[in-house]
Design an enzyme around this catalytic site. Structure first.
Site, PDB file in Angstrom:
ATOM      1  N   SER A 130       0.869  -1.221  -0.012  1.00 43.29           N
ATOM      2  CA  SER A 130      -0.074   0.089  -0.043  1.00 43.29           C
ATOM      3  C   SER A 130       1.004   1.193   0.079  1.00 43.29           C
ATOM      4  O   SER A 130       1.899   1.211   0.683  1.00 43.29           O
ATOM      5  CB  SER A 130      -0.871   0.134   1.213  1.00 43.29           C
ATOM      6  OG  SER A 130      -1.320   1.333   1.256  1.00 43.29           O
ATOM      7  N   GLU A 132       0.280   3.806   1.952  1.00 40.80           N
ATOM      8  CA  GLU A 132       0.371   3.980   3.111  1.00 40.80           C
ATOM      9  C   GLU A 132       1.826   3.930   3.764  1.00 40.80           C
ATOM     10  O   GLU A 132       2.061   4.268   4.700  1.00 40.80           O
ATOM     11  CB  GLU A 132      -0.710   3.335   4.013  1.00 40.80           C
ATOM     12  CG  GLU A 132      -1.893   3.881   3.844  1.00 40.80           C
ATOM     13  CD  GLU A 132      -2.269   5.285   4.426  1.00 40.80           C
ATOM     14  OE1 GLU A 132      -1.869   5.493   5.584  1.00 40.80           O
ATOM     15  OE2 GLU A 132      -3.090   6.100   3.921  1.00 40.80           O
ATOM     16  N   TYR A 154      -1.950   1.194  10.110  1.00 43.41           N
ATOM     17  CA  TYR A 154      -2.136   0.336   8.790  1.00 43.41           C
ATOM     18  C   TYR A 154      -0.812   0.345   8.101  1.00 43.41           C
ATOM     19  O   TYR A 154      -0.338  -0.469   7.622  1.00 43.41           O
ATOM     20  CB  TYR A 154      -3.403   0.803   8.167  1.00 43.41           C
ATOM     21  CG  TYR A 154      -3.371   0.173   6.758  1.00 43.41           C
ATOM     22  CD1 TYR A 154      -4.182  -0.940   6.394  1.00 43.41           C
ATOM     23  CD2 TYR A 154      -2.971   1.020   5.621  1.00 43.41           C
ATOM     24  CE1 TYR A 154      -4.192  -1.620   5.214  1.00 43.41           C
ATOM     25  CE2 TYR A 154      -3.091   0.437   4.205  1.00 43.41           C
ATOM     26  CZ  TYR A 154      -3.923  -0.739   4.284  1.00 43.41           C
ATOM     27  OH  TYR A 154      -3.875  -1.585   3.045  1.00 43.41           O
TER      28      TYR A 154
HETATM   29  P1  GDP Z   1      -7.467   5.668   2.524  1.00 41.49           P
HETATM   30  O1  GDP Z   1      -6.551   6.446   1.608  1.00 41.49           O
HETATM   31  O2  GDP Z   1      -7.250   4.049   2.395  1.00 41.49           O
HETATM   32  O3  GDP Z   1      -7.375   5.960   3.938  1.00 41.49           O
HETATM   33  O4  GDP Z   1      -8.703   5.844   1.919  1.00 41.49           O
HETATM   34  P2  GDP Z   1     -10.338   6.379   2.568  1.00 41.49           P
HETATM   35  O5  GDP Z   1     -11.040   6.378   1.528  1.00 41.49           O
HETATM   36  O6  GDP Z   1     -10.585   5.915   3.854  1.00 41.49           O
HETATM   37  O7  GDP Z   1      -9.804   7.980   2.835  1.00 41.49           O
HETATM   38  C1  GDP Z   1      -9.440   8.778   1.954  1.00 41.49           C
HETATM   39  C2  GDP Z   1      -9.113  10.294   2.376  1.00 41.49           C
HETATM   40  O8  GDP Z   1     -10.357  10.538   2.452  1.00 41.49           O
HETATM   41  C3  GDP Z   1      -8.314  10.138   3.625  1.00 41.49           C
HETATM   42  O9  GDP Z   1      -7.762  11.498   3.499  1.00 41.49           O
HETATM   43  C4  GDP Z   1      -9.373  10.663   4.702  1.00 41.49           C
HETATM   44  O10 GDP Z   1      -9.066  11.229   5.917  1.00 41.49           O
HETATM   45  C5  GDP Z   1     -10.437  11.308   3.648  1.00 41.49           C
HETATM   46  N1  GDP Z   1     -12.073  11.533   4.333  1.00 41.49           N
HETATM   47  C6  GDP Z   1     -12.528  12.566   4.781  1.00 41.49           C
HETATM   48  N2  GDP Z   1     -13.726  12.116   5.151  1.00 41.49           N
HETATM   49  C7  GDP Z   1     -13.765  10.600   5.420  1.00 41.49           C
HETATM   50  C8  GDP Z   1     -14.769   9.746   5.856  1.00 41.49           C
HETATM   51  O11 GDP Z   1     -15.848  10.250   6.411  1.00 41.49           O
HETATM   52  N3  GDP Z   1     -14.265   8.533   5.862  1.00 41.49           N
HETATM   53  C9  GDP Z   1     -13.149   8.139   5.283  1.00 41.49           C
HETATM   54  N4  GDP Z   1     -12.841   6.778   5.099  1.00 41.49           N
HETATM   55  N5  GDP Z   1     -12.265   9.020   4.851  1.00 41.49           N
HETATM   56  C10 GDP Z   1     -12.488  10.297   4.912  1.00 41.49           C
END
Ligand code: GDP
Length: 335
Positions: A130, A132, A154
């Site tokens: 990832s 990440e 993670y």
């Molecule tokens: P990630 O890159 O695997 O963490 O994918 P996510 O879809 O969970 O998050 C992508 C981005 O969206 C990150 O910068 C989160 O902080 C932002 N984000 C903003 N609001 C939300 C929310 O309500 N849920 C999630 N999952 N991410 C959010």
């Protein structure tokens, strides 16, 4: 006929990969975790096909915490290839459950490597890494040579797993590869990821099933690609002459607010009226600028991402509209 094991087959990537492998005439063995809920919506179209299910597609209960069962299955199946996709995949959730995230994602991968080490004929391994692992990156865009600097539980777990795959490749001569994936989405994305949360909300608000949507950091930026493209690269990586690690990404950055703009405009709504910002959804740490350089994958695999960003967002909204319409018809009428 080639035989493959797919861990995490019930997930977004696992279900697309199962389709791809079955289309290439593989025998596919999916590992699934035992739970009281046995609905597997992403696989229904495959498991309901009697010419496939239990003919060329098999599901087995296996848990990467249960080494005995996993070992027994791998020795019995004798796969040519293992695609290791299973793990706790939600970054936000990894702050709430860091220990089990590491148990599945980090230790689960090490356990799998140890089992492969003991196989009389070692299968090839594709591990899904990832972006990440880069966390706060030391360079932009990030490539296979960028230093790891994870800032989430993670990310730390994935960094361990990616590095361990490298160790087994270099020390024991495994044919083992890391696909270092940047975010990749599709109509099958889990509903707690921000992308699907937005496309689903746009559809449900449009049809009157919901009134609004709570979000965290809408300025969050990611390199978002289309999941079926990435799965195609997983397969190509194991067909190459040499095992290697490859970054899979689009090389384009977008913000969460871009998803809001496109998704809500697609259903004729203004997201600004419908979104509530909720501090509880803001992460303790959030990589700010993860942007992938996938030039090596493009060169070695002849791979490239196929779908443009706006088309993908609209496709996901359309799929969520279809689901929301079904929910609407299933809902009891208020008489
Ligand atoms: P990630 O890159 O695997 O963490 O994918 P996510 O879809 O969970 O998050 C992508 C981005 O969206 C990150 O910068 C989160 O902080 C932002 N984000 C903003 N609001 C939300 C929310 O309500 N849920 C999630 N999952 N991410 C959010």
């Amino acid at each position: 006929m080639k035989r493959a094991i797919v861990t995490g087959i019930t997930g977004q990537d696992g279900s697309y990969l199962a389709e791809l492998l079955l289309g290439k005439e593989y025998e596919v063995h999916g590992f699934v975790r035992r739970s009281s809920n046995i609905t597997r919506p992403r696989l229904d179209h495959l498991t309901s096909d009697l010419e496939l299910y239990n003919q060329r597609l098999f599901l087995h209960y296996s848990d990467l915490e249960d080494m005995t069962t996993t070992r027994r299955l791998i020795l019995a199946i004798q796969p040519d290839e293992i695609f290791h996709l299973a793990g706790q995949s939600h970054v936000g959730a990894s702050f709430e459950i860091p220990e089990s995230t590491c148990e599945f994602t980090a230790m689960g991968t090490l356990r799998l490597l140890e089992i492969i080490r003991d196989c009389p004929k070692r299968p090839k391994l594709l591990h899904i890494g990832s972006s990440e692992i880069f966390g706060l990156p030391t360079q932009s865009p990030q490539s296979e040579t960028t230093a790891f600097n994870p800032i989430t539980p993670y990310g730390v777990a994935k960094a361990f797993a990616v590095q361990m795959v490298r160790v087994y490749r270099e020390s024991f001569g495994f044919f083992a590869c890391n696909a270092i994936c940047f975010n990749h989405e599709s109509p099958r994305r889990g509903e707690s990821f921000v992308t699907r949360k937005i496309t689903r909300a746009a559809a449900r608000i449009k049809l009157g099933l919901e009134k609004g949507l709570s979000l965290g950091n809408v300025e969050g930026q990611r390199d978002w690609g289309f999941a079926p493209d990435y799965v195609d690269a997983f397969w190509r990586m194991l067909q190459a002459d040499q095992p290697t690690d490859l970054v899979l990404s689009t090389g384009k950055l977008h913000r969460v607010r871009d998803w809001l703009e496109i998704a809500f405009a697609h259903v004729g709504l203004d997201w600004r009226q419908l979104i509530k910002l909720d501090d509880r959804l803001v992460r303790k740490a959030d990589p700010a600028t993860l942007l992938g350089d996938s030039s090596l994958a493009r060169k070695l695999l002849g791979w490239q991402p196929s779908t443009d960003f706006e088309k993908m967002v609209r496709q996901m909204v359309d799929a969520d509209l279809a689901i929301a319409r079904e929910d609407l018809h299933a809902a009891p009428k208020n008489c």
